[in-house]
Design a protein around this motif. Structure first.
Motif, short mmCIF file in Angstrom:
data_model
loop_
_atom_site.label_atom_id
_atom_site.label_comp_id
_atom_site.label_asym_id
_atom_site.label_seq_id
_atom_site.Cartn_x
_atom_site.Cartn_y
_atom_site.Cartn_z
N ASN A 2 0.83 -1.20 0.00
CA ASN A 2 0.00 0.00 0.00
C ASN A 2 0.87 1.25 0.00
OD1 ASN A 2 -2.45 -1.43 0.12
ND2 ASN A 2 -2.19 -1.73 2.32
N PRO A 3 0.47 2.32 -0.73
CA PRO A 3 1.28 3.54 -0.80
C PRO A 3 1.14 4.36 0.48
CG PRO A 3 -0.71 3.81 -2.07
CD PRO A 3 -0.71 2.38 -1.61
N LEU A 4 1.97 5.40 0.58
CA LEU A 4 1.94 6.30 1.72
C LEU A 4 1.14 7.56 1.37
CD1 LEU A 4 5.67 6.08 2.92
CD2 LEU A 4 3.70 4.77 3.74
N CYS A 5 0.55 8.16 2.38
CA CYS A 5 -0.24 9.38 2.21
C CYS A 5 0.67 10.55 1.88
CB CYS A 5 -1.05 9.66 3.47
SG CYS A 5 -2.02 11.18 3.39
N GLY A 6 0.21 11.44 0.99
CA GLY A 6 1.01 12.59 0.60
C GLY A 6 1.11 13.65 1.68
N ARG A 7 0.32 13.57 2.75
CA ARG A 7 0.38 14.57 3.80
C ARG A 7 0.93 14.02 5.11
NH1 ARG A 7 -1.71 19.45 4.03
NH2 ARG A 7 -3.04 19.07 2.22
N CYS A 8 0.39 12.89 5.57
CA CYS A 8 0.82 12.36 6.87
C CYS A 8 1.85 11.25 6.75
CB CYS A 8 -0.39 11.86 7.65
SG CYS A 8 -1.22 10.44 6.90
N ASN A 9 2.17 10.81 5.50
CA ASN A 9 3.18 9.77 5.25
C ASN A 9 2.85 8.46 5.95
OD1 ASN A 9 4.79 11.41 3.61
ND2 ASN A 9 5.83 12.30 5.37
N ARG A 10 1.60 8.19 6.16
CA ARG A 10 1.17 6.91 6.70
C ARG A 10 0.57 6.06 5.60
NH1 ARG A 10 -1.75 8.65 12.44
NH2 ARG A 10 0.11 9.65 13.38
N VAL A 11 0.42 4.78 5.87
CA VAL A 11 -0.07 3.84 4.86
C VAL A 11 -1.53 4.17 4.53
CG1 VAL A 11 -0.52 1.42 4.34
CG2 VAL A 11 1.53 2.07 5.62
N VAL A 12 -1.83 4.18 3.22
CA VAL A 12 -3.20 4.45 2.75
C VAL A 12 -3.80 3.14 2.26
CG1 VAL A 12 -4.61 5.76 1.16
CG2 VAL A 12 -2.52 6.77 2.06
#
Length: 240
Positions: A2-12
């Protein structure tokens, strides 16, 4: 993976993923860079791969070029070259009152077609004038009528007038005045244009009546100036 969020850098995860501006975002993280209002695919505006709302979208500005000595010299040189070329063209064209058109096959075809049309028109006008001058005018034969043939039309009584029943339109009662507002009152601090059918537009300074909180980023209310009701962003208004 799963990719990372562009704002919080957590898994999306797929159930909360928003793919926009070449990045992946959580639905809650996809918000304006300035006011943090939650956005969607209909009302966001991207700038340098960052989401913004309509009110805080960066405005582009033009850069001015300074009049340095080098720029002034180039400007003067270009102006002088233009004047020299203009004088040369004027001297070349002086004394020529007309321009020569090349006698191409296409021009010859057009000229021949125009000549044929002129000849046909001339012959038609000539034939009409000759027929009009030689032939006598034609009159239809006159047949006198006998007294027995001259008859007067029989008298016909006018048709009986139809009976119409006039029904007056019912008098419309004046619309009842709207009930006084009982909810919270807010005042708009920015202009907002509705991006969806269930939203409402308003201007800075408008009064929002009967406001109900829906979630952290959205409210529901009625604009006093227009009378329209719908959803509105919570960070565009302030409580009175």
């Amino acid at each position: 993976m799963n990719p990372l969020c562009g704002r919080c850098n957590r898994v999306v995860y797929p159930t909360e993923k928003v793919n926009c501006l070449d990045k992946f975002w959580h639905k809650g993280c996809f918000s304006c860079e300035v006011c943090k209002m939650t956005l969607n695919m209909k009302n966001y505006k991207g700038f340098e791969k960052r989401p913004y709302c309509n009110a805080h979208y960066p405005k582009t500005s033009f850069t001015s070029v300074a009049d340095t000595p080098e720029n002034l010299r180039l400007k003067q040189q270009s102006k002088m070259q233009s004047q020299v070329l203009y004088k040369e063209e004027f001297e070349k064209s002086k004394g020529k009152g007309f321009s020569v058109v090349a006698d191409t096959p296409e021009m010859q075809r057009i000229k021949k077609t125009q000549d044929q049309i002129s000849n046909i028109k001339y012959h038609e006008d000539f034939e009409k004038s000759r027929m009009g001058g030689d032939a006598p005018p034609h009159h239809p034969p006159h047949h006198p009528q006998t007294p027995q043939q001259i008859t007067t039309p029989a008298y016909q009584p006018p048709a009986a007038s139809e009976n119409y029943h006039y029904e007056p339109e019912p008098v419309r009662q004046a619309a009842a005045a709207p009930p006084p507002s009982s909810g919270k009152r807010y005042r708009a601090v920015y202009d907002y244009t509705a991006a969806d059918e269930d939203e409402v537009s308003f201007q800075d300074g408008d009064m929002i009546l009967d406001v109900q909180q829906i979630d952290e980023g959205w409210m529901y209310g009625r604009v006093e100036r227009t009378g329209q009701q719908g959803m509105l962003p919570a960070n565009y208004v302030e409580a009175i």
